[in-house]
Design a protein around this motif. Structure first.
Motif, short mmCIF file in Angstrom:
data_model
loop_
_atom_site.label_atom_id
_atom_site.label_comp_id
_atom_site.label_asym_id
_atom_site.label_seq_id
_atom_site.Cartn_x
_atom_site.Cartn_y
_atom_site.Cartn_z
N PRO A 33 105.46 5.98 -9.23
CA PRO A 33 105.21 7.30 -8.22
C PRO A 33 104.64 8.00 -9.48
O PRO A 33 104.91 8.28 -10.59
CB PRO A 33 107.19 6.78 -7.99
CG PRO A 33 107.75 5.64 -8.94
CD PRO A 33 106.24 5.26 -9.77
N GLY A 35 110.60 9.45 -5.74
CA GLY A 35 110.24 8.62 -4.71
C GLY A 35 111.65 9.44 -3.60
O GLY A 35 112.30 8.88 -2.92
N PHE A 89 108.21 4.35 -13.75
CA PHE A 89 108.44 5.37 -13.48
C PHE A 89 107.73 6.88 -15.13
O PHE A 89 107.91 6.63 -16.10
CB PHE A 89 110.04 6.36 -13.98
CG PHE A 89 110.06 5.54 -12.43
CD1 PHE A 89 110.35 5.88 -11.46
CD2 PHE A 89 110.88 4.50 -12.42
CE1 PHE A 89 110.51 5.23 -10.33
CE2 PHE A 89 111.76 3.66 -11.43
CZ PHE A 89 111.22 4.35 -10.62
N ALA A 121 112.95 12.76 -13.88
CA ALA A 121 114.10 12.08 -12.35
C ALA A 121 115.51 12.48 -12.51
O ALA A 121 115.66 12.70 -13.04
CB ALA A 121 113.71 10.31 -12.39
N ALA A 153 114.44 7.63 -7.75
CA ALA A 153 114.35 7.53 -8.85
C ALA A 153 115.03 7.15 -10.23
O ALA A 153 115.23 6.59 -10.67
CB ALA A 153 112.68 8.48 -9.51
N THR A 205 110.70 2.79 -17.91
CA THR A 205 110.95 4.62 -18.20
C THR A 205 109.73 4.64 -19.15
O THR A 205 110.20 5.03 -20.24
CB THR A 205 111.98 5.09 -18.42
OG1 THR A 205 112.85 4.05 -16.64
CG2 THR A 205 111.99 6.76 -17.81
#
Length: 462
Positions: free
Chosen positions: A248, A346, A368, A372, A378, A403
């Protein structure tokens, strides 16, 4: 001089701060609130000031949470001047028109749902594409780093490189009143050191008041080198087991930086040259083209590569996906692909379709590489959700989840503190653009001075 806060106050999004001095009303940013449904209602609400009374909007950069309500501001009566850098002007046009289009689509979808339920249709976008285009009539002078701009007699603004995204700036406002000069510096969002494409943040030498972001005020980032190694490892292991890698991606800066890193990985044989790479984001594709036009914002190494005709943002087997039909076709690929798509949190965009088709698969991975916010898809995944709701369906989370915060475009705690300590003469620091725990952690390190954590609507006489 008066200062009031109308967004990003003990929160991460919706940046909007008002300075009143010398009979001028100056807005620093006018961004969208992003995240859960409650924040959507914040966007519809009144600004907390009359848009028609605003003389200037000084825009720090083109991220939606900093520029996203400018069309609404104009729609509600703003007739002043928007001033920003050349790169930010181009990127903001791209971002705002795209956002307006998405809002129109969302309103149409909600209207169809209500009609099917036999309910009255009252769905309206916050603003439409015409509103977004119209607001650009308000964009006036172009700021250059380090060059003061006169706003009124005895009132000027100077933009300094913030190193966050292309064209981003910290903004110093200086006003001479009653025989003395007062200055207030707005950090905007500050960049993470050591990134390959942009220069380091460059603050002014002094300011009386500092308003600064605190997104990562409570933590250190992993080093960029280690983060790149983790990304290469995540991609290699996922491709080896026959899955896809979903990233993303924020369209501005993050997409370009990941393209740079993927290109380096292929050139240095860290990644297979046969892997398919999809940039499935019309906005990111256009932003990448804008990137190549603004060498004044780039690091010396990146600028030199572009001048020599070497495109560091063009890895082998990169496919640029603009059409929605081509985006849908990507979902037929069951393995061997790295798919970069928006949005980074997201909350919308094409990445939700790719998550729907891959997040339940053990062989795939979701990586990721950015912040977020609370309430986003996310954040749910990062926090360990066993399933997420996508398109009205609960989808199990079985893929590998990574992450990697070393790619953050935001400065970490130590970098924020170093930036702040480089500024002399500061009487007070106002922390904004962060969750409350991050603000409190950063405030604890700002010893021996006044530190404020303003709430939405708070005002201060400076």
């Amino acid at each position: 001089m008066k200062l009031s806060f109308h967004g990003a106050a003990r929160a991460v999004t919706g940046s909007c701060h008002l300075v009143e001095c010398l009979n001028q009303r100056i807005l620093i940013d006018c961004g969208l609130f992003q995240g859960n449904r409650d924040l959507v209602e914040e966007n519809v609400a009144a600004f907390g000031f009359d848009p028609a009374t605003i003389d200037y909007v000084l825009l720090t950069h083109a991220h939606l949470d900093h520029c996203g309500r400018i069309p609404l501001l104009a729609k509600r009566g703003f007739r002043g001047e928007v001033i920003t850098t050349a790169a930010t002007r181009e990127l903001a046009r791209l971002v705002l028109v795209d956002t307006a289009h998405l809002q129109e689509e969302d309103a149409q979808r909600r209207a169809r749902q209500r009609r099917r339920r036999g309910e009255e249709d009252a769905s309206q976008p916050l603003y439409n594409v015409v509103d977004a285009l119209d607001c650009f009539d308000r964009f006036g002078r172009t700021a250059e780093y380090g060059q003061p701009l006169q706003l009124a007699e005895e009132l000027r603004a100077t933009f300094f490189d913030a190193g966050h995204i292309l064209g981003s700036a910290s903004i110093l406002i200086e006003a001479a009143e009653r025989g003395s000069t007062r200055s207030v510096l707005f950090s905007g969002d500050l960049g993470n050191a050591g990134r390959p494409l942009l220069r380091l943040p460059s603050p002014p030498a002094r300011a009386d008041i500092v308003v600064m972001e605190s997104t990562y005020g409570d933590r250190r980032h992993r080093s960029l080198k280690d983060s790149i190694e983790e990304l290469y490892g995540a991609i290699s292991s996922t491709l080896a087991r026959g899955g896809n890698v979903i990233i993303p991606t924020f369209a501005l800066e993050r997409a370009q930086e990941i393209l740079y890193v993927l290109n380096q990985g292929v050139e240095r044989s860290r990644l297979p040259p046969t892997m398919q790479i999809f940039l499935d984001s019309p906005m990111a594709i256009s932003a990448t083209e804008i990137f190549k036009r603004h060498s004044e914002c780039l690091s010396s190494e990146a600028a030199s590569m572009f001048r020599e005709g070497r495109d560091p943002l063009q890895p082998a087997n990169l496919r640029l996906v603009r059409e929605s039909a081509d985006s849908v076709a990507i979902n037929r690929i069951t393995g061997g692909a790295v798919i970069m798509a928006g949005s980074g949190m997201g909350t919308g965009g094409r990445v939700r379709h790719h998550l729907r088709h891959n997040i339940w698969r053990n062989e795939s991975a979701v990586v990721f590489v950015g912040y977020a916010a609370s309430g986003t898809i996310a954040r749910q995944i990062i926090d360990g959700a066993k399933s997420v709701r996508l398109f009205g369906e609960d989808i199990a989370v079985r893929s590998a989840i990574y992450t990697i915060n070393g790619f953050s475009a935001h400065a970490d705690q130590q970098e924020l503190l170093a930036w702040r300590r480089a500024i002399e003469g500061c009487e007070a620091t106002f922390l904004v653009h962060g969750e409350e725990l991050a603000m409190q952690a950063l405030a604890a390190h700002l010893e021996g001075q006044r530190v404020e954590l303003p709430r939405l609507g708070d005002g201060f006489d400076l």
